[in-house]
Write a protein that holds these residues in place. Structure first.
Motif, mmCIF file in Angstrom:
data_model
loop_
_atom_site.group_PDB
_atom_site.id
_atom_site.type_symbol
_atom_site.label_atom_id
_atom_site.label_comp_id
_atom_site.label_asym_id
_atom_site.label_seq_id
_atom_site.Cartn_x
_atom_site.Cartn_y
_atom_site.Cartn_z
ATOM 1 N N THR A 67 68.016 13.515 26.798
ATOM 2 C CA THR A 67 67.163 13.295 25.628
ATOM 3 C C THR A 67 67.765 14.037 24.440
ATOM 4 O OG1 THR A 67 64.906 13.422 24.756
ATOM 5 C CG2 THR A 67 65.631 15.274 26.117
ATOM 6 N N VAL A 68 67.596 13.496 23.226
ATOM 7 C CA VAL A 68 68.225 14.056 22.008
ATOM 8 C C VAL A 68 67.155 14.302 20.953
ATOM 9 C CG1 VAL A 68 69.909 13.661 20.165
ATOM 10 C CG2 VAL A 68 70.370 12.839 22.495
ATOM 11 N N CYS A 69 67.272 15.443 20.237
ATOM 12 C CA CYS A 69 66.361 15.770 19.122
ATOM 13 C C CYS A 69 66.773 14.947 17.905
ATOM 14 C CB CYS A 69 66.423 17.260 18.806
ATOM 15 S SG CYS A 69 65.329 17.764 17.445
ATOM 16 N N SER B 41 63.416 10.465 24.032
ATOM 17 C CA SER B 41 62.829 10.042 25.303
ATOM 18 C C SER B 41 61.998 11.186 25.879
ATOM 19 C CB SER B 41 63.922 9.634 26.308
ATOM 20 O OG SER B 41 64.742 10.746 26.625
ATOM 21 N N HIS B 42 61.014 10.841 26.680
ATOM 22 C CA HIS B 42 60.134 11.855 27.268
ATOM 23 C C HIS B 42 59.484 11.272 28.525
ATOM 24 C CE1 HIS B 42 56.826 9.552 25.517
ATOM 25 N NE2 HIS B 42 57.561 9.488 24.420
ATOM 26 N N TYR C 108 69.548 17.928 29.147
ATOM 27 C CA TYR C 108 69.775 17.190 30.385
ATOM 28 C C TYR C 108 68.812 17.701 31.466
ATOM 29 C CZ TYR C 108 74.049 15.830 27.994
ATOM 30 O OH TYR C 108 74.949 15.349 27.077
ATOM 31 N N PHE C 109 68.185 16.754 32.172
ATOM 32 C CA PHE C 109 67.227 17.085 33.225
ATOM 33 C C PHE C 109 67.894 16.965 34.594
ATOM 34 C CE2 PHE C 109 64.671 15.477 29.702
ATOM 35 C CZ PHE C 109 63.726 16.482 29.571
ATOM 36 N N SER C 110 67.439 17.772 35.524
ATOM 37 C CA SER C 110 67.884 17.697 36.926
ATOM 38 C C SER C 110 66.720 18.111 37.821
ATOM 39 C CB SER C 110 69.097 18.596 37.158
ATOM 40 O OG SER C 110 68.760 19.958 36.907
ATOM 41 N N CYS C 111 66.721 17.620 39.077
ATOM 42 C CA CYS C 111 65.633 17.916 40.018
ATOM 43 C C CYS C 111 66.142 18.780 41.172
ATOM 44 C CB CYS C 111 65.048 16.615 40.574
ATOM 45 S SG CYS C 111 64.180 15.638 39.318
#
Length: 293
Positions: A233-235, A243-244, A218-221
């Motif tokens: 995004t999932v491996c 996703s990228h 999970y990304f956060s800013c």
């Protein structure tokens, strides 16, 4: 009065009669002895014949034929493939060695030279290998004509979803009692480790590690930045992320307010007034239908 001559004659006559009686008795004794000897021999022979008479027993023909009792003994009628007085000898047949070796006829029977992987007097036994140890995160399927872990049996490996096979896909039980290979294992699929986006962070969790199959990140800013792209995004099983291209972009209004020093109140008021003035001019342009001078 009897004369001497008469007495002598009478004595001689008596002696001769006595001698004849002795001879008669001797001959009678000889006859009795011979008669008794023949009788005894006949009696003994009869007893011996009775005692030595052989009767059919369970193993008289080695369980390989039919026993028949005769006056002077017994005889065996051998089954097919056997011969000898007691059916003790065997002839090579198609199944003498269970189709697992070469049959050799000998004087007292037969011998089997077993093929590789078989043993026993009739090659009836099959070599076997130790039970296969299943690698972690895998399934094993063993099949063979003689059994799952016997000579010529084949075991095939398969990995669970998210794991890739390392080593040989199958192994075979050899005549030596050992498997051809034993180095197979399943390794988790991994994706390229993710880096934190500029002005942001990434947090991952998975049962097999931070870069393994089915891991979620999970990304956060940071404050003042907006996330562009998918937050999650999932491996995947292919070893790629689904996703990228995630990035954090600055929010312009927030950026102006953030760069103003906290201790400069006058500057803050000035900036605020400038923004209000700019906003009013924009509204006037919209109302007038053109730019305001």
């Amino acid at each position: 009065m009897v004369s001497m001559e008469t007495i002598v004659k009478m004595r001689n006559a008596n002696q001769q009669a006595a001698t004849e009686e002795v001879h008669v008795l001797n001959w009678l004794l000889v006859l009795v002895v011979f008669a008794t000897k023949d009788f005894m021999e006949a009696t003994v022979k009869m007893v011996l014949n009775y005692c030595t008479f052989e009767k059919c027993q369970a193993l008289s023909c080695n369980r390989r034929g039919t026993c028949i009792e005769l006056a002077d003994g017994l005889t065996c009628i051998c089954d097919h493939g056997f011969y000898g007085n007691k059916c003790e000898s065997e002839k090579c047949q198609v199944l003498s060695c269970n189709r697992r070796g070469a049959c050799i006829e000998l004087a007292g029977g037969l011998r089997c030279n077993c093929d590789h992987g078989f043993y026993g007097n009739k090659c009836e036994n099959v070599r076997f290998c130790p039970a296969i140890t299943k690698p972690d995160h895998s399934t094993v399927k063993c099949e063979g004509f003689h059994g799952e872990n016997h000579f010529q049996s084949v075991c095939t490996f398969a990995c669970e979803q998210g794991f890739i096979l390392n080593g040989n896909i199958s192994t075979t039980c050899q005549a030596s009692g050992a498997w051809t290979t034993n180095n197979t294992f399943c390794q988790a699929i991994t994706c390229t480790p993710l880096k934190n986006p500029e002005h942001g962070n990434v947090n991952c969790s998975a049962p097999y590690g931070e870069t393994h199959y089915n891991m979620s990140c999970y990304f956060s800013c940071d404050v003042g930045y907006t996330l562009e792209g998918n937050r999650k995004t999932v491996c995947e099983e292919s070893g790629n992320w689904n996703s990228h291209g995630v990035q954090c972009t600055a929010n312009q209004l927030k950026l102006i307010l953030i760069v103003v020093p906290v201790g400069s109140a006058a500057a803050a008021v000035l900036v605020l007034l400038s923004v209000i003035f700019w906003w009013k001019r924009q509204n006037q342009q919209v109302i007038a239908g053109g730019p305001v001078k």
